[in-house]
Design a protein around this motif. Structure first.
Motif, PDB file in Angstrom:
ATOM      1  N   ASP A 199       0.896  -1.082   0.155  1.00 31.79           N
ATOM      2  CA  ASP A 199      -0.137   0.042   0.159  1.00 31.79           C
ATOM      3  C   ASP A 199       0.880   1.163   0.188  1.00 31.79           C
ATOM      4  N   TRP A 200       1.276   1.548  -1.135  1.00 29.19           N
ATOM      5  CA  TRP A 200       2.008   2.982  -1.205  1.00 29.19           C
ATOM      6  C   TRP A 200       1.521   4.176  -0.934  1.00 29.19           C
ATOM      7  N   TYR A 201       0.170   4.344  -0.857  1.00 33.43           N
ATOM      8  CA  TYR A 201      -0.260   5.719  -0.454  1.00 33.43           C
ATOM      9  C   TYR A 201      -0.087   5.621   1.035  1.00 33.43           C
ATOM     10  N   ALA A 202      -0.128   4.432   1.876  1.00 35.59           N
ATOM     11  CA  ALA A 202       0.114   4.678   3.251  1.00 35.59           C
ATOM     12  C   ALA A 202       1.545   4.896   3.464  1.00 35.59           C
ATOM     13  N   ALA A 203       2.426   4.137   2.846  1.00 35.61           N
ATOM     14  CA  ALA A 203       4.026   4.140   2.991  1.00 35.61           C
ATOM     15  C   ALA A 203       4.550   5.526   2.609  1.00 35.61           C
ATOM     16  N   MET A 204       4.173   6.092   1.586  1.00 36.79           N
ATOM     17  CA  MET A 204       4.516   7.375   1.299  1.00 36.79           C
ATOM     18  C   MET A 204       3.967   8.663   2.060  1.00 36.79           C
ATOM     19  N   SER A 205       3.095   8.229   2.923  1.00 38.08           N
ATOM     20  CA  SER A 205       2.634   9.242   3.950  1.00 38.08           C
ATOM     21  C   SER A 205       3.612   9.113   5.027  1.00 38.08           C
ATOM     22  N   PHE A 206       4.317   7.969   5.469  1.00 36.66           N
ATOM     23  CA  PHE A 206       5.392   7.863   6.199  1.00 36.66           C
ATOM     24  C   PHE A 206       6.600   8.907   5.567  1.00 36.66           C
ATOM     25  N   VAL A 207       6.982   8.466   4.401  1.00 37.17           N
ATOM     26  CA  VAL A 207       7.967   9.429   3.818  1.00 37.17           C
ATOM     27  C   VAL A 207       8.039  10.757   3.629  1.00 37.17           C
ATOM     28  N   TYR A 208       6.865  11.224   3.372  1.00 39.56           N
ATOM     29  CA  TYR A 208       6.602  12.690   3.350  1.00 39.56           C
ATOM     30  C   TYR A 208       6.630  13.060   4.712  1.00 39.56           C
ATOM     31  N   GLY A 209       6.052  12.642   5.520  1.00 35.59           N
ATOM     32  CA  GLY A 209       6.078  12.729   7.013  1.00 35.59           C
ATOM     33  C   GLY A 209       7.496  13.085   7.451  1.00 35.59           C
ATOM     34  N   VAL A 298      -7.325  11.218  13.587  1.00 37.91           N
ATOM     35  CA  VAL A 298      -6.565  11.682  12.583  1.00 37.91           C
ATOM     36  C   VAL A 298      -4.993  10.953  13.100  1.00 37.91           C
ATOM     37  N   MET A 299      -4.293  10.277  11.787  1.00 33.51           N
ATOM     38  CA  MET A 299      -3.281   9.426  12.041  1.00 33.51           C
ATOM     39  C   MET A 299      -2.318  10.142  12.513  1.00 33.51           C
ATOM     40  N   PRO A 300      -1.532   9.987  13.947  1.00 31.63           N
ATOM     41  CA  PRO A 300      -0.418  10.829  14.249  1.00 31.63           C
ATOM     42  C   PRO A 300       0.715  10.053  13.576  1.00 31.63           C
ATOM     43  N   GLY A 301       1.964  10.813  13.350  1.00 30.86           N
ATOM     44  CA  GLY A 301       3.169  10.495  12.807  1.00 30.86           C
ATOM     45  C   GLY A 301       4.219  10.528  13.757  1.00 30.86           C
ATOM     46  N   PRO A 302       5.430   9.743  13.384  1.00 33.34           N
ATOM     47  CA  PRO A 302       6.448   9.780  14.290  1.00 33.34           C
ATOM     48  C   PRO A 302       7.005  11.264  14.628  1.00 33.34           C
ATOM     49  N   SER A 303       6.903  12.092  13.560  1.00 37.16           N
ATOM     50  CA  SER A 303       7.569  13.464  13.706  1.00 37.16           C
ATOM     51  C   SER A 303       6.790  14.228  14.636  1.00 37.16           C
ATOM     52  N   GLY A 304       5.676  13.856  15.210  1.00 37.91           N
ATOM     53  CA  GLY A 304       5.125  14.733  16.207  1.00 37.91           C
ATOM     54  C   GLY A 304       3.877  15.344  15.545  1.00 37.91           C
ATOM     55  N   ARG A 305       3.569  15.185  14.286  1.00 37.37           N
ATOM     56  CA  ARG A 305       2.464  16.025  13.427  1.00 37.37           C
ATOM     57  C   ARG A 305       1.773  14.848  12.824  1.00 37.37           C
ATOM     58  N   PRO A 306       0.699  15.162  12.546  1.00 37.31           N
ATOM     59  CA  PRO A 306      -0.422  14.079  11.725  1.00 37.31           C
ATOM     60  C   PRO A 306       0.468  13.530  10.473  1.00 37.31           C
ATOM     61  N   LEU A 307       0.251  12.334  10.079  1.00 38.48           N
ATOM     62  CA  LEU A 307       0.951  11.788   8.840  1.00 38.48           C
ATOM     63  C   LEU A 307       0.281  12.575   7.678  1.00 38.48           C
ATOM     64  N   PRO A 308       0.908  13.145   6.723  1.00 43.64           N
ATOM     65  CA  PRO A 308       0.326  13.742   5.515  1.00 43.64           C
ATOM     66  C   PRO A 308      -0.552  12.703   4.785  1.00 43.64           C
ATOM     67  N   VAL A 309      -1.432  13.005   4.323  1.00 44.66           N
ATOM     68  CA  VAL A 309      -2.444  11.798   3.445  1.00 44.66           C
ATOM     69  C   VAL A 309      -2.450  12.207   2.205  1.00 44.66           C
ATOM     70  N   PHE A 310      -2.419  11.120   1.540  1.00 48.14           N
ATOM     71  CA  PHE A 310      -2.800  11.311  -0.089  1.00 48.14           C
ATOM     72  C   PHE A 310      -4.203  11.473  -0.316  1.00 48.14           C
ATOM     73  N   LEU A 311      -4.457  12.795  -1.148  1.00 45.04           N
ATOM     74  CA  LEU A 311      -5.821  13.065  -1.297  1.00 45.04           C
ATOM     75  C   LEU A 311      -6.504  12.512  -2.619  1.00 45.04           C
ATOM     76  N   GLU A 374      -5.832  18.297   5.851  1.00 43.25           N
ATOM     77  CA  GLU A 374      -5.050  19.597   6.002  1.00 43.25           C
ATOM     78  C   GLU A 374      -3.714  19.552   5.414  1.00 43.25           C
ATOM     79  N   SER A 375      -3.131  18.240   5.773  1.00 47.40           N
ATOM     80  CA  SER A 375      -1.559  17.954   5.606  1.00 47.40           C
ATOM     81  C   SER A 375      -1.682  16.957   4.533  1.00 47.40           C
ATOM     82  N   ASN A 376      -1.465  17.151   3.368  1.00 50.80           N
ATOM     83  CA  ASN A 376      -1.473  16.241   2.255  1.00 50.80           C
ATOM     84  C   ASN A 376      -0.370  16.266   1.084  1.00 50.80           C
ATOM     85  N   TRP A 377      -0.233  15.246   0.391  1.00 48.33           N
ATOM     86  CA  TRP A 377       1.041  15.108  -0.485  1.00 48.33           C
ATOM     87  C   TRP A 377       0.261  14.502  -1.881  1.00 48.33           C
ATOM     88  N   PHE A 378       0.895  14.642  -2.936  1.00 46.70           N
ATOM     89  CA  PHE A 378       0.499  14.098  -4.368  1.00 46.70           C
ATOM     90  C   PHE A 378       1.766  13.475  -4.871  1.00 46.70           C
TER      91      PHE A 378
END
Length: 426
Positions: A199-209, A298-311, A374-378
Motif C-alpha cells: 500500500d504505497w499510499y500509506a507508505a509514502m505518508s510516512f516518507v513525506y511525514g 487523525v493518524m499521528p506521525g512519528p514526527s509529532g505531526r499528523p501523517l500527511p495523507v494522499f488526497l 489539511e496535511s496532504n501530498w500528491f
C-alpha cells in the motif's frame, strides 16, 4: 469510487455560481461561447448520489444560454478512460469530462485537455494543495478540482478498552503503546494494525511525514528521492509497523483491507475514509454491530505531526477538441463553485478548497477527515510518472521491504534506479 458518508450537514440549495468567462479568453472562454449543445461525462457517483446537483448546474447554464441542450453520459471508473481514449481521436469529444485526480497527468502530458484560467473558478486561490497539483502541469492549469477523499485511522475501541485504553490516540507514542498492548494480548496471528505492505499510499505518508519524497524536480528534470536520508527514515518507520503489527499476508495489496477488518482480524487500519463504513456494512461485518465499535482519528506521525495523507478525488477537464469550451467552463464552475461545494459537502465529500474544509472542523462528525486532509501530498507531476505506476515500482519496493527480501536501503536504491529510467520520458 466508494466513500464513507461522513456527515449530513444539511443540503443547501445549489444556485448559479458562474465565473465570468469572456469570449476569446483562455479558461474555456476561447471557443463555443454561443454553443447550442454541451456534452458532460461524469462517473456514476454523480448519477447515483447527487443527481440534483448536476441538474442545478444544468439549470444555471440554461438560464444564461436559453435553448442550450445539455447531454450527460455516465461511466463506471473501469470503463471511462477506454471510451475517452477512443473519442479523443475523433471530432466527438465531450465538452466536460470527470477524471480521477491520478488520471489527469497522462492526458495533460499528451495535450488532450484545454488550458484553463484558475481565476475564472470560485475559490481557486484556496484549492487544496494536493488537488491543485493534480490539475497543474508545466506551470499551467488543465482542470478544476471537483471533490476530495482523504485517509484516516480507524480502530476498534472495544479492543482498545480490553487493554485499558479508552482515549483516542493523539500522538504516535500513544498509538504505538496501545497497539503494543493489543498485540501482546491478541497474539501473533492477530494484526493489531492491518497494513498491507504494498500500500504505497500509506507508505509514502510516512516518507513525506519524515521530510522525504518520491522524487524531486531539479532544474526541470525529475530525480528519484527514495534513497535520501529523510525518505529512508520514513521507510524504516513504515517497516517497523509491518514488523510489529502486521501479521497477515505481506504480499497482498489493500483492496480487501475493509473485508479483513470487518472479519475481526485486526484492531486498526489506516485507509480511505470510506473503509471503516464498508467494513461495518452488513455483508462485511462478521463481528456484529461493528459500526458501534469503531472510532476514527487523525493518524499521528512519528514526527509529532499528523501523517500527511494522499488526497484522492476527482477533477473536471475540458478536452482540447471541445467546440463549447466557454460554456463548458461555466458548467464546471456552476457544479464545483461555492454553492456547488455546499451540496457536495452535504453528500459526505471533502471539498476542493481550504475555506470549506475549515468549516468542517467545527462539526464533530467531520472534524477528523477534515483535519487529516489539511496535511496532504500528491504524486510527482512528472511526464513519466504514469510509467512508474504502470511498472508498480513502489509496490515492488514495499513488498520487498515487508517480506524482508531486501533491506530498506537496497529496495529504495533499486526503486530509485527504476524510477530515474522513465520519470522524465513522455
Amino acid at each position: 469510487m466508494k466513500r464513507k458518508l461522513i456527515a449530513a450537514i444539511g443540503v443547501a440549495g445549489m444556485m448559479a455560481g458562474l465565473a465570468a468567462c469572456g469570449d476569446g479568453d483562455e479558461g474555456g472562454g476561447k471557443a463555443g461561447a454561443d454553443a447550442k449543445e454541451l456534452t458532460v461525462w461524469l462517473t456514476v457517483d454523480a448519477q447515483n448520489n447527487w443527481p440534483e446537483l448536476v441538474k442545478a448546474a444544468d439549470d444555471a447554464v440554461a438560464a444564461k444560454h436559453p435553448g442550450i441542450k445539455i447531454k450527460h453520459e455516465y461511466y463506471g471508473w473501469p470503463d471511462k478512460n477506454a471510451k475517452l481514449d477512443a473519442v479523443l481521436a475523433t471530432d466527438k469529444a465531450p465538452d466536460v469530462v470527470e477524471m480521477g485526480n491520478t488520471e489527469m497527468l497522462g492526458y495533460m502530458v499528451k495535450g488532450a485537455f484545454a488550458e484553463v484560467d484558475p481565476k475564472r473558478f470560485d475559490q481557486s486561490d484556496a484549492w487544496l494543495d494536493g488537488l491543485k497539483e493534480s490539475v497543474t502541469y508545466d506551470g499551467r492549469t488543465y482542470g478544476v478540482p471537483y471533490y476530495a477523499g482523504g485517509r484516516v485511522g480507524t480502530w476498534r475501541k472495544d479492543i482498545a478498552a480490553e487493554v485499558g485504553v479508552t482515549a483516542t490516540p493523539k500522538t504516535y507514542a500513544e498509538l504505538t503503546a496501545a497497539l503494543d498492548r493489543i498485540q501482546k494480548k491478541k497474539g501473533a496471528k492477530f494484526s493489531a494494525w492491518y497494513q498491507p505492505s504494498p500500500d504505497w499510499y500509506a507508505a509514502m505518508s510516512f516518507v513525506y511525514g519524515a521530510g522525504g519524497s518520491i522524487a524531486e524536480n531539479e532544474g526541470g528534470q525529475w530525480k528519484a528521492n527514495l534513497s535520501s536520508p529523510e525518505s529512508i527514515r520514513g521507510l524504516n518507520e513504515y517497516k517497523s509497523i509491518l514488523d510489529k503489527y502486521m501479521h497477515g499476508d505481506k504480499t497482498k495489496d489493500e483492496s480487501d483491507r475493509h473485508i479483513v477488518f470487518g472479519q475481526g482480524n485486526s484492531a486498526a487500519i489506516f485507509g480511505a475514509a470510506w473503509e471503516g463504513g464498508a467494513a461495518a456494512a452488513p455483508e462485511t461485518d462478521k463481528v456484529g454491530k461493528l459500526a458501534d465499535k469503531l472510532e476514527t482519528f487523525v493518524m499521528p506521525g512519528p514526527s509529532g505531526r499528523p501523517l500527511p495523507v494522499f488526497l484522492g478525488g476527482s477533477d473536471l477537464a475540458i478536452p482540447v477538441k471541445s467546440r463549447a469550451q466557454g460554456v463548458a467552463a461555466e458548467w464546471i464552475n456552476a457544479f464545483t463553485g461555492a454553492q456547488g461545494q455546499k451540496g457536495l459537502l452535504a453528500k459526505g465529500n471533502l471539498p476542493n478548497n481550504k475555506t470549506d474544509l475549515a468549516t468542517l472542523k467545527n462539526d464533530p462528525k467531520t472534524v477528523v477527515p477534515a483535519t487529516a486532509a489539511e496535511s496532504n501530498w500528491f504524486v510527482p507531476m512528472a511526464p513519466g510518472w504514469g510509467q512508474v505506476e504502470k511498472a508498480q515500482t513502489l509496490k515492488t519496493m514495499l513488498q520487498e521491504i515487508g517480506t524482508g527480501k531486501k533491506s530498506v536501503e537496497e529496495a529504495a536504491k533499486a526503486a530509485d534506479e527504476a524510477i530515474d529510467k522513465v520519470i522524465n520520458t513522455k
